[in-house]
Design a protein around this motif. Structure first.
Motif, PDB file in Angstrom:
ATOM      1  N   LEU A  32      51.688  53.055  23.058  1.00 46.40           N
ATOM      2  CA  LEU A  32      51.933  53.705  21.769  1.00 46.40           C
ATOM      3  C   LEU A  32      51.449  55.153  21.779  1.00 46.40           C
ATOM      4  O   LEU A  32      52.090  56.037  21.202  1.00 46.40           O
ATOM      5  N   GLY A  33      50.325  55.390  22.441  1.00 50.38           N
ATOM      6  CA  GLY A  33      49.803  56.748  22.528  1.00 50.38           C
ATOM      7  C   GLY A  33      50.716  57.677  23.293  1.00 50.38           C
ATOM      8  O   GLY A  33      50.947  58.826  22.881  1.00 50.38           O
ATOM      9  N   LEU A  34      51.256  57.199  24.408  1.00 50.04           N
ATOM     10  CA  LEU A  34      52.197  58.014  25.185  1.00 50.04           C
ATOM     11  C   LEU A  34      53.465  58.303  24.384  1.00 50.04           C
ATOM     12  O   LEU A  34      53.974  59.432  24.384  1.00 50.04           O
ATOM     13  N   LEU A  35      53.980  57.268  23.708  1.00 48.90           N
ATOM     14  CA  LEU A  35      55.176  57.474  22.888  1.00 48.90           C
ATOM     15  C   LEU A  35      54.890  58.443  21.739  1.00 48.90           C
ATOM     16  O   LEU A  35      55.709  59.313  21.422  1.00 48.90           O
ATOM     17  N   GLY A  36      53.713  58.299  21.119  1.00 43.81           N
ATOM     18  CA  GLY A  36      53.356  59.183  20.022  1.00 43.81           C
ATOM     19  C   GLY A  36      53.193  60.623  20.460  1.00 43.81           C
ATOM     20  O   GLY A  36      53.650  61.556  19.777  1.00 43.81           O
ATOM     21  N   ALA A  39      56.555  62.085  21.142  1.00 46.77           N
ATOM     22  CA  ALA A  39      57.252  62.382  19.886  1.00 46.77           C
ATOM     23  C   ALA A  39      56.698  63.649  19.241  1.00 46.77           C
ATOM     24  O   ALA A  39      57.451  64.469  18.705  1.00 46.77           O
ATOM     25  N   LYS A  40      55.370  63.820  19.300  1.00 47.11           N
ATOM     26  CA  LYS A  40      54.765  64.998  18.684  1.00 47.11           C
ATOM     27  C   LYS A  40      55.171  66.293  19.386  1.00 47.11           C
ATOM     28  O   LYS A  40      55.222  67.362  18.762  1.00 47.11           O
ATOM     29  N   LEU A  41      55.445  66.207  20.676  1.00 48.07           N
ATOM     30  CA  LEU A  41      55.842  67.391  21.437  1.00 48.07           C
ATOM     31  C   LEU A  41      57.355  67.504  21.561  1.00 48.07           C
ATOM     32  O   LEU A  41      57.852  68.379  22.263  1.00 48.07           O
ATOM     33  N   ARG A  48      58.787  64.307  15.420  1.00 49.28           N
ATOM     34  CA  ARG A  48      57.491  64.961  15.211  1.00 49.28           C
ATOM     35  C   ARG A  48      56.862  64.515  13.894  1.00 49.28           C
ATOM     36  O   ARG A  48      55.655  64.258  13.830  1.00 49.28           O
ATOM     37  N   LYS A  49      57.665  64.432  12.840  1.00 47.32           N
ATOM     38  CA  LYS A  49      57.143  64.036  11.541  1.00 47.32           C
ATOM     39  C   LYS A  49      56.677  62.577  11.544  1.00 47.32           C
ATOM     40  O   LYS A  49      55.636  62.238  10.979  1.00 47.32           O
ATOM     41  N   ILE A  50      57.453  61.703  12.175  1.00 50.06           N
ATOM     42  CA  ILE A  50      57.070  60.287  12.251  1.00 50.06           C
ATOM     43  C   ILE A  50      55.740  60.133  12.990  1.00 50.06           C
ATOM     44  O   ILE A  50      54.844  59.397  12.553  1.00 50.06           O
ATOM     45  N   ALA A  51      55.598  60.846  14.108  1.00 51.90           N
ATOM     46  CA  ALA A  51      54.356  60.768  14.886  1.00 51.90           C
ATOM     47  C   ALA A  51      53.180  61.336  14.101  1.00 51.90           C
ATOM     48  O   ALA A  51      52.064  60.803  14.153  1.00 51.90           O
ATOM     49  N   ALA A 111      44.832  57.732  20.763  1.00 51.05           N
ATOM     50  CA  ALA A 111      45.304  58.057  22.108  1.00 51.05           C
ATOM     51  C   ALA A 111      46.445  59.069  22.068  1.00 51.05           C
ATOM     52  O   ALA A 111      46.604  59.864  23.009  1.00 51.05           O
ATOM     53  N   THR A 112      47.220  59.068  20.991  1.00 53.46           N
ATOM     54  CA  THR A 112      48.304  60.046  20.845  1.00 53.46           C
ATOM     55  C   THR A 112      47.775  61.466  20.954  1.00 53.46           C
ATOM     56  O   THR A 112      48.341  62.314  21.657  1.00 53.46           O
ATOM     57  N   GLU A 113      46.688  61.743  20.267  1.00 52.81           N
ATOM     58  CA  GLU A 113      46.122  63.097  20.291  1.00 52.81           C
ATOM     59  C   GLU A 113      45.540  63.431  21.655  1.00 52.81           C
ATOM     60  O   GLU A 113      45.646  64.567  22.130  1.00 52.81           O
ATOM     61  N   ILE A 114      44.925  62.449  22.305  1.00 54.83           N
ATOM     62  CA  ILE A 114      44.374  62.683  23.649  1.00 54.83           C
ATOM     63  C   ILE A 114      45.491  62.988  24.637  1.00 54.83           C
ATOM     64  O   ILE A 114      45.412  63.943  25.423  1.00 54.83           O
ATOM     65  N   PHE A 115      46.563  62.193  24.601  1.00 52.63           N
ATOM     66  CA  PHE A 115      47.687  62.429  25.503  1.00 52.63           C
ATOM     67  C   PHE A 115      48.388  63.750  25.178  1.00 52.63           C
ATOM     68  O   PHE A 115      48.819  64.467  26.086  1.00 52.63           O
ATOM     69  N   ARG A 116      48.502  64.059  23.900  1.00 60.25           N
ATOM     70  CA  ARG A 116      49.159  65.316  23.512  1.00 60.25           C
ATOM     71  C   ARG A 116      48.395  66.516  24.070  1.00 60.25           C
ATOM     72  O   ARG A 116      48.994  67.436  24.654  1.00 60.25           O
TER      73      ARG A 116
END
Length: 244
Positions: A32-36, A39-41, A48-51, A111-116
């Motif tokens: 989920l973090g990788l997908l998020g 999406a954010k990038l 981007r908005k959903i993430a 994890a989304t923010e860490i991966f981003r």
């Protein structure tokens, strides 16, 4: 003080459930973090908005409330869907999978923010060079981007995993027979809460130490340059001792 009065096997079975819950949640949470992060990038505004909504919402809701929402609310939602197909029996989400869903969603938001941030640390020129030699986007991601993301994100993910391990105790409120559930049951049966809560604390501490050591090993494996430098230093030291 440390007489478990025959409840040791229950505590060990609870520890097994806790490990399974944490391991399953961290795997799904990293996906989920990788997908998020992707999406954010993304160049797609909607993704981007959903993430952004996902990370902002899940990081703002306490994990305990998330567990309760998914366990009880999920059962209600599932029953309302099944009623439309003529099924009127009571349906309950298992405590294990309800906990996995709650902890995975929460872990994935952080994890989304860490991966981003890890993706943004990689120079854009590397992707451009990969495209110049004819690599497809998926090849670029798996061969160039992902290994570097893993190396950069490991320390942060390790800390998140330790937090996740302790958050598994929250799932005991919906009946999951983890460490906290079994220690509470033993404490009520023997009227010795200090003994069994101390035993639970020792088990959590032991698991934390094992995970910390494992994360240190993963960081070492993910950094070939550091391994090579250490090998050269060791060879240099051996050579100097031989000459001396």
């Amino acid at each position: 003080m440390f007489d478990l009065q025959g409840f040791g096997a229950l505590l060990l079975s609870g520890a097994t459930v806790t490990i399974k819950l944490a391991a399953t949640s961290v795997v799904i949470g990293m996906i989920l973090g990788l997908l998020g992060a992707t999406a954010k990038l993304s160049n797609v505004w909607l993704l981007r908005k959903i993430a952004t909504v996902y990370t902002a919402t899940m990081r703002g809701i306490p994990e305990l409330l998330l567990v309760l929402f998914i366990y009880y609310g999920g059962s209600m939602l599932l029953m309302s869907i099944l009623k439309k197909f003529g099924y009127n029996e009571y349906v309950e989400i298992s405590a294990f999978w309800g906990g996995v869903m709650a902890l995975s969603i929460a872990f994935g938001a952080y994890a989304t923010e860490i991966f981003r941030m890890s993706i943004q640390e990689i120079p854009i020129g590397q992707s451009e060079a990969a495209q110049a030699i004819g690599m497809r986007p998926l090849q670029t991601f798996y061969r160039i981007t992902l290994p570097q993301i893993w190396q950069i994100a490991l320390p942060g993910l390790g800390n998140l995993f330790l937090v996740l391990l302790k958050d598994t105790a929250l799932v005991s409120v919906v009946g999951l027979k983890d460490i906290m559930y079994q220690s509470s049951r033993a404490a009520q049966s023997t009227q010795q809460p200090f003994t069994f809560y101390m035993a639970a604390a020792i088990i959590y501490l032991g698991l934390t130490m094992l995970i910390t050591g494992f994360m240190i090993w993963l960081e070492w494996r993910a950094n070939p340059a550091a391994r090579y430098t250490k090998k050269l230093n060791r060879q240099s030291t051996n050579r100097q001792s031989t000459i001396g």
